[in-house]
Scaffold this motif. Structure first.
Motif, PDB file in Angstrom:
ATOM      1  N   VAL A  88       1.149   2.639  -5.523  1.00 55.24           N
ATOM      2  CA  VAL A  88       0.528   3.770  -6.111  1.00 55.24           C
ATOM      3  C   VAL A  88       1.517   4.350  -7.448  1.00 55.24           C
ATOM      4  O   VAL A  88       2.906   3.976  -7.113  1.00 55.24           O
ATOM      5  CB  VAL A  88      -0.093   4.789  -5.604  1.00 55.24           C
ATOM      6  N   GLY A  89       1.034   4.716  -8.337  1.00 58.03           N
ATOM      7  CA  GLY A  89       1.913   5.641  -9.287  1.00 58.03           C
ATOM      8  C   GLY A  89       2.889   4.626 -10.094  1.00 58.03           C
ATOM      9  O   GLY A  89       2.773   3.503 -10.334  1.00 58.03           O
ATOM     10  N   ILE A  90       3.963   5.391 -10.176  1.00 64.55           N
ATOM     11  CA  ILE A  90       5.109   4.707 -10.855  1.00 64.55           C
ATOM     12  C   ILE A  90       5.675   3.533 -10.388  1.00 64.55           C
ATOM     13  O   ILE A  90       6.000   2.545 -11.013  1.00 64.55           O
ATOM     14  CB  ILE A  90       6.384   5.726 -11.046  1.00 64.55           C
ATOM     15  N   ALA A  91       5.768   3.360  -8.934  1.00 68.40           N
ATOM     16  CA  ALA A  91       5.971   2.188  -8.365  1.00 68.40           C
ATOM     17  C   ALA A  91       5.099   0.823  -8.862  1.00 68.40           C
ATOM     18  O   ALA A  91       5.553   0.087  -9.281  1.00 68.40           O
ATOM     19  CB  ALA A  91       6.309   2.098  -7.031  1.00 68.40           C
ATOM     20  N   THR A 165      -2.502   7.622   2.635  1.00 66.69           N
ATOM     21  CA  THR A 165      -3.766   7.549   1.839  1.00 66.69           C
ATOM     22  C   THR A 165      -4.882   7.673   3.237  1.00 66.69           C
ATOM     23  O   THR A 165      -4.298   7.710   4.159  1.00 66.69           O
ATOM     24  CB  THR A 165      -4.031   6.364   1.066  1.00 66.69           C
ATOM     25  N   GLU A 166      -5.761   7.335   2.749  1.00 62.66           N
ATOM     26  CA  GLU A 166      -6.905   7.460   3.825  1.00 62.66           C
ATOM     27  C   GLU A 166      -6.796   6.540   4.986  1.00 62.66           C
ATOM     28  O   GLU A 166      -7.209   6.635   6.249  1.00 62.66           O
ATOM     29  CB  GLU A 166      -8.274   7.437   3.330  1.00 62.66           C
ATOM     30  N   SER A 167      -6.241   5.070   4.573  1.00 57.76           N
ATOM     31  CA  SER A 167      -6.004   4.352   5.617  1.00 57.76           C
ATOM     32  C   SER A 167      -4.642   3.769   5.955  1.00 57.76           C
ATOM     33  O   SER A 167      -4.523   2.921   6.570  1.00 57.76           O
ATOM     34  CB  SER A 167      -6.984   2.972   5.208  1.00 57.76           C
ATOM     35  N   LYS A 168      -3.690   4.058   5.150  1.00 58.62           N
ATOM     36  CA  LYS A 168      -2.316   3.325   5.208  1.00 58.62           C
ATOM     37  C   LYS A 168      -1.455   4.128   4.216  1.00 58.62           C
ATOM     38  O   LYS A 168      -1.804   4.930   3.453  1.00 58.62           O
ATOM     39  CB  LYS A 168      -2.412   2.018   4.414  1.00 58.62           C
ATOM     40  N   TRP A 169      -0.028   3.773   4.355  1.00 58.90           N
ATOM     41  CA  TRP A 169       1.237   4.528   3.640  1.00 58.90           C
ATOM     42  C   TRP A 169       1.382   3.522   2.468  1.00 58.90           C
ATOM     43  O   TRP A 169       1.188   2.523   2.552  1.00 58.90           O
ATOM     44  CB  TRP A 169       2.284   4.546   4.584  1.00 58.90           C
ATOM     45  N   LYS A 170       1.307   4.124   1.215  1.00 51.83           N
ATOM     46  CA  LYS A 170       1.407   3.521   0.068  1.00 51.83           C
ATOM     47  C   LYS A 170       3.138   3.946  -0.583  1.00 51.83           C
ATOM     48  O   LYS A 170       3.338   5.191  -0.273  1.00 51.83           O
ATOM     49  CB  LYS A 170       0.530   3.743  -0.965  1.00 51.83           C
ATOM     50  N   VAL A 171       3.446   2.936  -1.213  1.00 52.20           N
ATOM     51  CA  VAL A 171       4.745   3.072  -1.858  1.00 52.20           C
ATOM     52  C   VAL A 171       4.666   3.735  -3.208  1.00 52.20           C
ATOM     53  O   VAL A 171       3.673   3.367  -4.182  1.00 52.20           O
ATOM     54  CB  VAL A 171       5.449   1.887  -2.009  1.00 52.20           C
ATOM     55  N   ARG A 172       5.102   4.771  -3.544  1.00 60.22           N
ATOM     56  CA  ARG A 172       4.903   5.617  -4.617  1.00 60.22           C
ATOM     57  C   ARG A 172       6.131   5.474  -5.485  1.00 60.22           C
ATOM     58  O   ARG A 172       5.793   5.582  -6.809  1.00 60.22           O
ATOM     59  CB  ARG A 172       4.468   7.134  -4.232  1.00 60.22           C
ATOM     60  N   ILE A 173       7.258   5.825  -4.829  1.00 56.85           N
ATOM     61  CA  ILE A 173       8.501   5.633  -5.950  1.00 56.85           C
ATOM     62  C   ILE A 173       9.629   4.679  -5.128  1.00 56.85           C
ATOM     63  O   ILE A 173       9.690   4.644  -4.040  1.00 56.85           O
ATOM     64  CB  ILE A 173       9.270   6.822  -5.795  1.00 56.85           C
ATOM     65  N   PHE A 174      10.088   3.829  -6.116  1.00 57.05           N
ATOM     66  CA  PHE A 174      11.229   2.778  -5.522  1.00 57.05           C
ATOM     67  C   PHE A 174      12.296   2.605  -6.488  1.00 57.05           C
ATOM     68  O   PHE A 174      12.243   2.942  -7.694  1.00 57.05           O
ATOM     69  CB  PHE A 174      10.594   1.268  -6.040  1.00 57.05           C
ATOM     70  N   GLN A 175      13.586   3.056  -5.793  1.00 57.19           N
ATOM     71  CA  GLN A 175      14.644   2.725  -6.679  1.00 57.19           C
ATOM     72  C   GLN A 175      15.573   1.800  -5.804  1.00 57.19           C
ATOM     73  O   GLN A 175      15.825   1.902  -4.465  1.00 57.19           O
ATOM     74  CB  GLN A 175      15.239   4.301  -6.944  1.00 57.19           C
ATOM     75  N   SER A 176      16.424   0.881  -6.594  1.00 54.31           N
ATOM     76  CA  SER A 176      17.105   0.181  -5.866  1.00 54.31           C
ATOM     77  C   SER A 176      18.587   0.147  -6.561  1.00 54.31           C
ATOM     78  O   SER A 176      18.834   0.296  -7.726  1.00 54.31           O
ATOM     79  CB  SER A 176      16.763  -1.625  -6.364  1.00 54.31           C
ATOM     80  N   GLY A 177      19.513   0.187  -5.609  1.00 53.52           N
ATOM     81  CA  GLY A 177      21.042   0.032  -5.749  1.00 53.52           C
ATOM     82  C   GLY A 177      21.487   1.504  -6.628  1.00 53.52           C
ATOM     83  O   GLY A 177      22.390   1.444  -7.022  1.00 53.52           O
TER      84      GLY A 177
END
Length: 189
Positions: A88-91, A165-177
């Motif tokens: 979701v979102g920015i990710a 969310t209603e049924s699972k965890w969702k990735v909202r923000i990701f940053q690598s390195g």
């Protein structure tokens, strides 16, 4: 290291794939024949003012690893719509943009995750977000119109924020390195 390439369009593929890893936190996926990665999860006993319940721990890790597989499929097939169930979102926006860029170049990227070392840094008091860091070993293969162009082994840290969310965890923000695990932990305190 990715070998020299004669096709100029394929040369453009390498920066797109590496940018996806370093800027967007693009993750590895698995082909049906691929082995499951090795996964180590550190204790979650002292990650916030609220205890992480066993059911939450299990669902979090399962959904997070499914998100990696989903991203791998989305990049391999150049289909940003595949991201929908776990992002979701920015990710999701960053990953979708990167997929569209590689699609315009006529390339695909295959990510094979070999190991995850996951450490939860913070669990919010309301249970509405979990921040973790994952040190990942992965192999990245770039293809131009289905033909392998090159392969590179990468080890990097992913800082991730997940929301339920209603049924699972969702990735909202990701940053690598972006930071070492010690720097991230210091910033969280």
């Amino acid at each position: 290291m990715i070998s020299a390439i004669r096709n100029p369009r394929a040369l453009l593929a390498i920066p797109v794939a590496l940018a996806a890893i370093l800027l967007c936190g693009v993750s590895p996926g698995q082909t049906p024949a691929a082995e499951s990665p090795t996964v180590h999860v550190a204790s979650m006993d002292a990650v916030g003012p609220r205890a992480v319940e066993e059911q939450t721990k299990s669902a979090l890790i399962q959904d997070y690893l499914h998100a990696w597989q989903t991203m791998g499929t989305a990049f391999d097939q150049n289909r940003p719509d595949v991201l929908q169930p776990y992002f979701v979102g920015i990710a999701r926006d960053q990953l979708s943009s990167t997929i569209r860029e590689q699609q315009a170049l006529g390339i695909q990227t295959l990510y094979r995750d070999q190991s995850h070392d996951i450490r939860v840094l913070f669990y919010s008091p309301e249970g509405l977000s979990i921040q973790l860091i994952d040190t990942v070993d992965l192999e990245i293969e770039v293809r131009d119109n289905g033909k392998p162009v090159g392969t590179q082994h990468v080890r990097t840290n992913y800082v991730v924020l997940l929301t339920p969310t209603e049924s699972k965890w969702k990735v909202r923000i990701f940053q690598s390195g972006a930071q070492s695990p010690h720097e991230v932990e210091s910033a969280a305190n």
